[in-house]
Design an enzyme around this catalytic site. Structure first.
Site, short mmCIF file in Angstrom:
data_model
loop_
_atom_site.label_atom_id
_atom_site.label_comp_id
_atom_site.label_asym_id
_atom_site.label_seq_id
_atom_site.Cartn_x
_atom_site.Cartn_y
_atom_site.Cartn_z
CG ASP A 93 3.82 -5.75 -12.13
OD1 ASP A 93 2.78 -6.30 -12.53
OD2 ASP A 93 3.83 -4.78 -11.36
CD GLU A 109 -2.55 -4.69 -12.29
OE1 GLU A 109 -2.67 -5.13 -11.14
OE2 GLU A 109 -1.55 -4.04 -12.67
CD GLU A 110 1.44 -1.79 -13.14
OE1 GLU A 110 1.21 -1.33 -12.00
OE2 GLU A 110 2.21 -2.75 -13.34
CG ASP A 158 0.21 -8.99 -11.55
OD1 ASP A 158 1.39 -8.78 -11.87
OD2 ASP A 158 -0.66 -8.11 -11.56
CG HIS A 164 5.96 -1.21 -9.23
ND1 HIS A 164 4.94 -0.33 -8.95
CD2 HIS A 164 5.36 -2.27 -9.80
CE1 HIS A 164 3.78 -0.85 -9.33
NE2 HIS A 164 4.02 -2.05 -9.85
#
Length: 345
Positions: A187, A221-222, A241, A321
């Site tokens: 990711d 983006e995070e 994504d 994550h």
């Protein structure tokens, strides 16, 4: 177009995954991507916050489209230097903290010095701490042990380490003979690798796109604003994504995910329906799912006031994550769906 070249994809993915780029510290990764796209003969530029935009010209009478993947990853930042020489940290993005216990990391100073270390619980030894296994892993109960002879705050500061320095986590990238890609930060670097592989194939096969097309490699983006700005002539944005795997979801690591709705609301109905039709026409393994705890570059672009249609796809990724994993079949399906979206208007 031909099917995805797995060897080329693997080379791009491994190289990119091994470049530290926690959100807010993405220039090394963007520099590398820019070198790759320019070596292929593409024109690119950066906006003020560092997003890389690759621009491919097309017919003037056709509206422009864009595809976006983000290059920033999760990470940590030095919050404070403790009296015993260990580092307190704050999160960059939303890493799953229990999975970081015992992970190797790199501390990157403002002057470019790099030190190695280990992320640990503040009760790291079962022979010493009764709560070693049961202690909750939070920012307050975890710290970084530096691989230098430091015993106090002064020793650490002499190394040049200070609050605000980046802590990058070792991705531990592995590609197995069975086709699994295991790594932190799939990711969304796996999607960036898909873009590079697709851009290379478009050049090698001399493919002409039927509309002006932008490939966006975004940053931040995070933390929610990666593609908040996009070129003004874009009318459709396809965010690429990771696809999530878990409770109430049908996506697997061998599928391309088509997201109908995430935490920001539903994606464009007609655009999403078209992507489903393309997946069916190409006999791709796919899943349509809803991600209640997810946000994307497309959501950032819409919230940024851009007048666009938007959709979201990506290869299925397990353990998002955390220690993530996908499979070449899902990556290939996402690649093919991106190509079909661009070529079959």
């Amino acid at each position: 177009m031909k099917t995805m070249d797995e060897q080329i994809l693997a080379e791009y993915a491994k190289a990119l995954l091994n470049i530290d780029s926690p959100t807010g510290y993405t220039r090394p990764a963007i520099d590398w991507i820019e070198q790759q796209v320019r070596s292929l003969g593409y024109t690119s530029y950066r906006n003020a916050k560092g997003n890389l935009i690759v621009e491919i010209q097309g017919p003037a009478d056709k509206p422009a489209v864009a595809l976006s993947a983000h290059t920033d990853t999760l990470g940590l930042m030095v919050r404070a230097i403790k009296k015993d020489g260990k580092l307190a940290f704050t999160r960059l993005g939303g890493p799953c903290l229990p999975t970081l216990d015992g992970e190797y990391c790199r501390i990157i100073t403002r002057k470019g010095q790099v030190y190695t270390g280990t992320i640990l619980s503040t009760a790291p030894a079962v022979h010493v701490y009764k709560e070693a296994s049961s202690q909750e892993r939070t920012e307050e109960t975890m710290e970084v042990r530096i691989d230098e002879l430091v015993r106090n705050e002064e020793d650490v500061r002499k190394l040049g380490i200070q609050p605000g320095d980046i802590i990058a986590i070792d991705p531990k990238t592995t590609i197995t003979p069975s086709g699994f890609i295991k790594s932190r930060f799939l990711d969304d670097k796996i999607s960036a690798a898909i873009f590079l592989t697709l851009l290379r194939a478009l050049k090698e096969e001399a493919v002409t796109l039927p509309q002006k097309t932008y490939f966006l490699f975004s940053t931040y983006e995070e933390v929610g604003h990666g593609a908040a700005w996009i070129p003004q002539d874009v009318v459709e944005l396809l965010a690429v994504d990771m696809g999530c795997i878990g409770t109430d979801l049908s996506c697997t690591e061998t599928d391309v995910s088509i997201c109908a709705k995430d935490s920001g609301g539903p994606y464009d109905y007609a655009m999403t329906s078209r992507l489903i039709e393309l997946a069916q026409a190409h006999n791709l393994p796919y899943a349509v799912d809803i991600y209640p705890y997810y946000g994307s570059d497309c959501g950032a672009a819409l919230k940024g006031g851009n007048d666009i249609r938007g959709a979201l796809i990506g290869p299925g990724v397990h353990a998002s994550h955390g220690m993530e994993r996908t499979h070449m079949q899902g990556v290939s399906a996402a690649y093919t769906l991106c190509a079909a979206y661009l070529l079959e208007k």
